[in-house]
Scaffold this motif. Structure first.
Motif, PDB file in Angstrom:
ATOM      1  N   GLU A 199      20.515 -13.868   2.204  1.00  0.00           N
ATOM      2  CA  GLU A 199      19.368 -12.983   2.318  1.00  0.00           C
ATOM      3  C   GLU A 199      19.310 -12.061   1.109  1.00  0.00           C
ATOM      4  O   GLU A 199      20.310 -11.435   0.750  1.00  0.00           O
ATOM      5  CB  GLU A 199      19.459 -12.144   3.601  1.00  0.00           C
ATOM      6  N   LYS A 200      18.136 -11.967   0.489  1.00  0.00           N
ATOM      7  CA  LYS A 200      18.009 -11.211  -0.743  1.00  0.00           C
ATOM      8  C   LYS A 200      18.340  -9.737  -0.559  1.00  0.00           C
ATOM      9  O   LYS A 200      18.906  -9.096  -1.459  1.00  0.00           O
ATOM     10  CB  LYS A 200      16.589 -11.351  -1.298  1.00  0.00           C
ATOM     11  N   MET A 201      17.982  -9.174   0.587  1.00  0.00           N
ATOM     12  CA  MET A 201      18.185  -7.746   0.801  1.00  0.00           C
ATOM     13  C   MET A 201      19.608  -7.408   1.220  1.00  0.00           C
ATOM     14  O   MET A 201      19.967  -6.240   1.326  1.00  0.00           O
ATOM     15  CB  MET A 201      17.199  -7.226   1.855  1.00  0.00           C
ATOM     16  N   ALA A 202      20.429  -8.416   1.487  1.00  0.00           N
ATOM     17  CA  ALA A 202      21.820  -8.164   1.882  1.00  0.00           C
ATOM     18  C   ALA A 202      22.681  -7.947   0.642  1.00  0.00           C
ATOM     19  O   ALA A 202      22.286  -8.247  -0.481  1.00  0.00           O
ATOM     20  CB  ALA A 202      22.352  -9.329   2.706  1.00  0.00           C
ATOM     21  N   THR A 203      23.869  -7.416   0.865  1.00  0.00           N
ATOM     22  CA  THR A 203      24.847  -7.207  -0.206  1.00  0.00           C
ATOM     23  C   THR A 203      26.032  -8.124   0.049  1.00  0.00           C
ATOM     24  O   THR A 203      26.615  -8.101   1.138  1.00  0.00           O
ATOM     25  CB  THR A 203      25.327  -5.743  -0.240  1.00  0.00           C
ATOM     26  N   TYR A 204      26.388  -8.910  -0.951  1.00  0.00           N
ATOM     27  CA  TYR A 204      27.484  -9.860  -0.807  1.00  0.00           C
ATOM     28  C   TYR A 204      28.594  -9.529  -1.799  1.00  0.00           C
ATOM     29  O   TYR A 204      28.338  -9.099  -2.938  1.00  0.00           O
ATOM     30  CB  TYR A 204      26.995 -11.285  -1.018  1.00  0.00           C
ATOM     31  N   LEU A 205      29.813  -9.736  -1.346  1.00  0.00           N
ATOM     32  CA  LEU A 205      30.996  -9.460  -2.154  1.00  0.00           C
ATOM     33  C   LEU A 205      31.912 -10.668  -2.133  1.00  0.00           C
ATOM     34  O   LEU A 205      31.862 -11.484  -1.211  1.00  0.00           O
ATOM     35  CB  LEU A 205      31.756  -8.239  -1.611  1.00  0.00           C
ATOM     36  N   VAL A 206      32.775 -10.754  -3.125  1.00  0.00           N
ATOM     37  CA  VAL A 206      33.768 -11.817  -3.150  1.00  0.00           C
ATOM     38  C   VAL A 206      35.135 -11.188  -3.392  1.00  0.00           C
ATOM     39  O   VAL A 206      35.266 -10.226  -4.154  1.00  0.00           O
ATOM     40  CB  VAL A 206      33.440 -12.870  -4.239  1.00  0.00           C
ATOM     41  N   ASP A 207      36.145 -11.678  -2.672  1.00  0.00           N
ATOM     42  CA  ASP A 207      37.508 -11.224  -2.909  1.00  0.00           C
ATOM     43  C   ASP A 207      38.456 -12.400  -2.768  1.00  0.00           C
ATOM     44  O   ASP A 207      38.047 -13.523  -2.439  1.00  0.00           O
ATOM     45  CB  ASP A 207      37.898 -10.062  -1.994  1.00  0.00           C
ATOM     46  N   ALA A 208      39.734 -12.176  -3.005  1.00  0.00           N
ATOM     47  CA  ALA A 208      40.714 -13.261  -2.971  1.00  0.00           C
ATOM     48  C   ALA A 208      42.088 -12.708  -2.651  1.00  0.00           C
ATOM     49  O   ALA A 208      42.360 -11.510  -2.837  1.00  0.00           O
ATOM     50  CB  ALA A 208      40.741 -14.012  -4.304  1.00  0.00           C
ATOM     51  N   ILE A 210      46.472 -14.273  -2.411  1.00  0.00           N
ATOM     52  CA  ILE A 210      47.401 -15.388  -2.576  1.00  0.00           C
ATOM     53  C   ILE A 210      48.605 -15.132  -1.682  1.00  0.00           C
ATOM     54  O   ILE A 210      49.191 -14.045  -1.703  1.00  0.00           O
ATOM     55  CB  ILE A 210      47.855 -15.544  -4.039  1.00  0.00           C
ATOM     56  N   THR A 211      48.951 -16.120  -0.873  1.00  0.00           N
ATOM     57  CA  THR A 211      50.107 -16.013   0.013  1.00  0.00           C
ATOM     58  C   THR A 211      51.109 -17.111  -0.324  1.00  0.00           C
ATOM     59  O   THR A 211      50.772 -18.129  -0.916  1.00  0.00           O
ATOM     60  CB  THR A 211      49.683 -16.129   1.483  1.00  0.00           C
ATOM     61  N   ALA A 212      52.341 -16.866   0.088  1.00  0.00           N
ATOM     62  CA  ALA A 212      53.395 -17.867  -0.059  1.00  0.00           C
ATOM     63  C   ALA A 212      54.323 -17.738   1.140  1.00  0.00           C
ATOM     64  O   ALA A 212      54.837 -16.645   1.418  1.00  0.00           O
ATOM     65  CB  ALA A 212      54.179 -17.674  -1.355  1.00  0.00           C
ATOM     66  N   ASN A 213      54.476 -18.827   1.879  1.00  0.00           N
ATOM     67  CA  ASN A 213      55.293 -18.822   3.097  1.00  0.00           C
ATOM     68  C   ASN A 213      54.848 -17.743   4.075  1.00  0.00           C
ATOM     69  O   ASN A 213      55.664 -17.079   4.721  1.00  0.00           O
ATOM     70  CB  ASN A 213      56.772 -18.629   2.747  1.00  0.00           C
ATOM     71  N   GLY A 214      53.534 -17.547   4.154  1.00  0.00           N
ATOM     72  CA  GLY A 214      52.995 -16.573   5.093  1.00  0.00           C
ATOM     73  C   GLY A 214      53.051 -15.137   4.623  1.00  0.00           C
ATOM     74  O   GLY A 214      52.601 -14.231   5.327  1.00  0.00           O
ATOM     75  N   GLN A 215      53.586 -14.885   3.420  1.00  0.00           N
ATOM     76  CA  GLN A 215      53.701 -13.535   2.898  1.00  0.00           C
ATOM     77  C   GLN A 215      52.631 -13.298   1.839  1.00  0.00           C
ATOM     78  O   GLN A 215      52.373 -14.152   0.990  1.00  0.00           O
ATOM     79  CB  GLN A 215      55.084 -13.308   2.279  1.00  0.00           C
ATOM     80  N   LEU A 216      52.001 -12.118   1.901  1.00  0.00           N
ATOM     81  CA  LEU A 216      50.957 -11.765   0.942  1.00  0.00           C
ATOM     82  C   LEU A 216      51.611 -11.352  -0.372  1.00  0.00           C
ATOM     83  O   LEU A 216      52.327 -10.351  -0.433  1.00  0.00           O
ATOM     84  CB  LEU A 216      50.106 -10.624   1.491  1.00  0.00           C
ATOM     85  N   ILE A 217      51.370 -12.128  -1.431  1.00  0.00           N
ATOM     86  CA  ILE A 217      52.000 -11.802  -2.710  1.00  0.00           C
ATOM     87  C   ILE A 217      51.016 -11.211  -3.717  1.00  0.00           C
ATOM     88  O   ILE A 217      51.415 -10.439  -4.590  1.00  0.00           O
ATOM     89  CB  ILE A 217      52.716 -13.032  -3.314  1.00  0.00           C
ATOM     90  N   TYR A 218      49.720 -11.544  -3.614  1.00  0.00           N
ATOM     91  CA  TYR A 218      48.706 -10.926  -4.458  1.00  0.00           C
ATOM     92  C   TYR A 218      47.449 -10.710  -3.627  1.00  0.00           C
ATOM     93  O   TYR A 218      47.129 -11.511  -2.746  1.00  0.00           O
ATOM     94  CB  TYR A 218      48.364 -11.810  -5.665  1.00  0.00           C
ATOM     95  N   LEU A 219      46.729  -9.624  -3.907  1.00  0.00           N
ATOM     96  CA  LEU A 219      45.487  -9.340  -3.208  1.00  0.00           C
ATOM     97  C   LEU A 219      44.493  -8.713  -4.156  1.00  0.00           C
ATOM     98  O   LEU A 219      44.851  -8.264  -5.258  1.00  0.00           O
ATOM     99  CB  LEU A 219      45.719  -8.434  -1.999  1.00  0.00           C
ATOM    100  N   THR A 220      43.233  -8.672  -3.738  1.00  0.00           N
ATOM    101  CA  THR A 220      42.163  -8.157  -4.581  1.00  0.00           C
ATOM    102  C   THR A 220      42.270  -6.658  -4.741  1.00  0.00           C
ATOM    103  O   THR A 220      42.439  -5.930  -3.762  1.00  0.00           O
ATOM    104  CB  THR A 220      40.798  -8.512  -3.969  1.00  0.00           C
ATOM    105  N   GLN A 221      42.151  -6.208  -5.985  1.00  0.00           N
ATOM    106  CA  GLN A 221      42.143  -4.774  -6.234  1.00  0.00           C
ATOM    107  C   GLN A 221      40.808  -4.169  -5.832  1.00  0.00           C
ATOM    108  O   GLN A 221      40.742  -3.086  -5.271  1.00  0.00           O
ATOM    109  CB  GLN A 221      42.421  -4.497  -7.707  1.00  0.00           C
ATOM    110  N   GLU A 222      39.720  -4.890  -6.104  1.00  0.00           N
ATOM    111  CA  GLU A 222      38.381  -4.406  -5.753  1.00  0.00           C
ATOM    112  C   GLU A 222      37.467  -5.599  -5.555  1.00  0.00           C
ATOM    113  O   GLU A 222      37.367  -6.469  -6.426  1.00  0.00           O
ATOM    114  CB  GLU A 222      37.836  -3.505  -6.857  1.00  0.00           C
ATOM    115  N   SER A 223      36.789  -5.657  -4.402  1.00  0.00           N
ATOM    116  CA  SER A 223      35.826  -6.722  -4.140  1.00  0.00           C
ATOM    117  C   SER A 223      34.653  -6.596  -5.106  1.00  0.00           C
ATOM    118  O   SER A 223      34.206  -5.487  -5.406  1.00  0.00           O
ATOM    119  CB  SER A 223      35.333  -6.656  -2.695  1.00  0.00           C
ATOM    120  N   LEU A 224      34.141  -7.746  -5.572  1.00  0.00           N
ATOM    121  CA  LEU A 224      33.082  -7.730  -6.570  1.00  0.00           C
ATOM    122  C   LEU A 224      31.764  -8.223  -5.981  1.00  0.00           C
ATOM    123  O   LEU A 224      31.741  -9.161  -5.184  1.00  0.00           O
ATOM    124  CB  LEU A 224      33.469  -8.624  -7.747  1.00  0.00           C
TER     125      LEU A 224
END
Length: 385
Positions: A199-208, A210-224
């Motif tokens: 929807e044009k009037m909505a705001t969309y973001l992307v983030d990411a 990375i996990t290894a063996n179920g543990q969070l090793i990297y995460l997004t500093q700021e959604s874009l």
């Protein structure tokens, strides 16, 4: 789909249906009154969207008139749908006809409209929707101000598209994609999406992340932001280290830290002193207590003729139980620690910077000594109070 240039003049509302609890006829009349033409999508509630499709169809002036051209005329019909189902039709010129014939016409036109979608017809893109040519978000995952980093073989990359339209709630996930990878950061990614759902009037973001063996090793500093409000389909995502990348604080490390803190607090505690002689061995000690009981005891031991030289011992307590025991003798320091349940969490000996594992026998001996001197200091502190 053929775009209408003028709103068809005659409405016929099909039998009532429900969209987010709204009556169809009421929803349609309000939405249609806002639309500049019949082909413009209108919204009455965030979860209710209708689409108008306009058709030119031959129509008989009466039921059963057959295909005689004299009995047919070109009827301009606008079919309004919600979630693929017909909800209302407009005709031009206006006609008064049986509901059954109009329902049949609506069903026929719905099937034609769905067929056009299946063939990839894009001639009737909704006004205000995202371009249909955009079906993938691309970019790069990278660590901010860091050299390339090798990911573990079991690493899993997850990229998410989020709806951040609401300012009073966290962004909600629209879709996500996981990729198993053992590559290196920076890492290219691509995230496919359905342009029709944007929807044009909505705001969309992307983030990411990375996990290894179920543990969070990297995460997004700021959604874009992506896709709408001037944002495009490319986003380079900066990552930061997750908690799993930081070495966890062990009970042994915690014991060393808290023991060092305890040593700095002894001056504020009550001190009691004593000594004893056991054969050729002379022991002098001082103990430190507060409202929680005996906190630490220090012993200086002279082994005399037994040839053991001299040694110092320090015993720290938690909940009246041995917690840390330290022995310094002959240039070597042995440090033993127990948890709240009396289990060994550390037994190490350090000599000239080299660390080795102390024996369990020595750990057991120091624990017995700590328990004995604790009783002696506790009794003496009580007799002086």
């Amino acid at each position: 789909m053929i775009r209408a240039h003028a709103r068809p003049s005659f409405p016929y509302v099909l039998p009532r249906q429900s969209c987010a609890g709204a009556d169809t006829s009421q929803r349609f009349s309000r939405a249609a009154s806002r639309a500049p033409n019949a082909a413009t999508p209108g919204r009455w509630r965030p979860s209710c969207t209708f689409h108008a499709r306009v058709f030119q169809v031959p129509y008989a002036t009466r039921a059963g008139a057959g295909a005689d051209p004299a009995n047919l005329f070109q009827l301009r019909v606008a079919l309004l749908q919600s979630a693929g189902a017909p909800i209302a039709i407009y005709t031009e010129p206006p006609i008064e006809d049986s509901p059954m014939r109009l329902l049949t016409l609506a069903a026929l036109l719905s099937s034609l409209a769905l067929g056009a979608c299946d063939r990839g017809d894009t001639s009737g893109d909704k006004a205000g929707s995202a371009p249909r040519s955009a079906g993938v978000i691309t970019g790069q995952l990278k660590l901010r101000d860091a050299a390339p980093v090798e990911l573990p073989p079991e690493a899993i990359v997850t990229v998410r598209l989020l709806d951040g339209t609401r300012s009073d709630a966290p962004p909600s996930e629209v879709l996500s994609q996981q990729v198993a990878t053992g590559g290196t950061l920076p890492l290219d990614y691509s995230l496919k999406f359905d342009p029709k759902s944007i929807e044009k009037m909505a705001t969309y973001l992307v983030d990411a992340n990375i996990t290894a063996n179920g543990q969070l090793i990297y995460l997004t500093q700021e959604s874009l932001p992506v896709l709408t409000q001037g944002a495009g389909t490319t986003a380079n995502i900066a990552l930061i280290q997750g908690l799993a990348m930081t070495a966890p604080i062990t009970e042994a490390d915690d014991a060393k830290r808290l023991y060092a803190e305890l040593e700095t607090q002894l001056g504020a505690m009550k001190r009691v002193v004593g000594s004893r002689i056991e054969g050729d061995i002379t022991v002098g000690w001082d103990g430190f207590t507060d409202e929680r009981g005996v906190r630490m005891v220090r012993e200086n031991v002279d082994y005399g003729d037994e040839g053991g030289g001299k040694a110092t011992f320090q015993y720290a307590y938690r909940d009246a139980k041995p917690w840390v025991a330290v022995k310094d003798q002959g240039g070597a320091r042995t440090m033993i620690a127990w948890d709240r349940f009396g289990n060994l969490v550390m037994r190490e000996t350090t000599r000239k910077g080299a660390v080795s594992e102390a024996s369990e026998e020595l750990a057991a001996e120091l624990k017995r000594s700590a328990e004995q001197i604790h009783e002696t200091v506790l009794a003496k502190s009580k007799s002086k109070s």
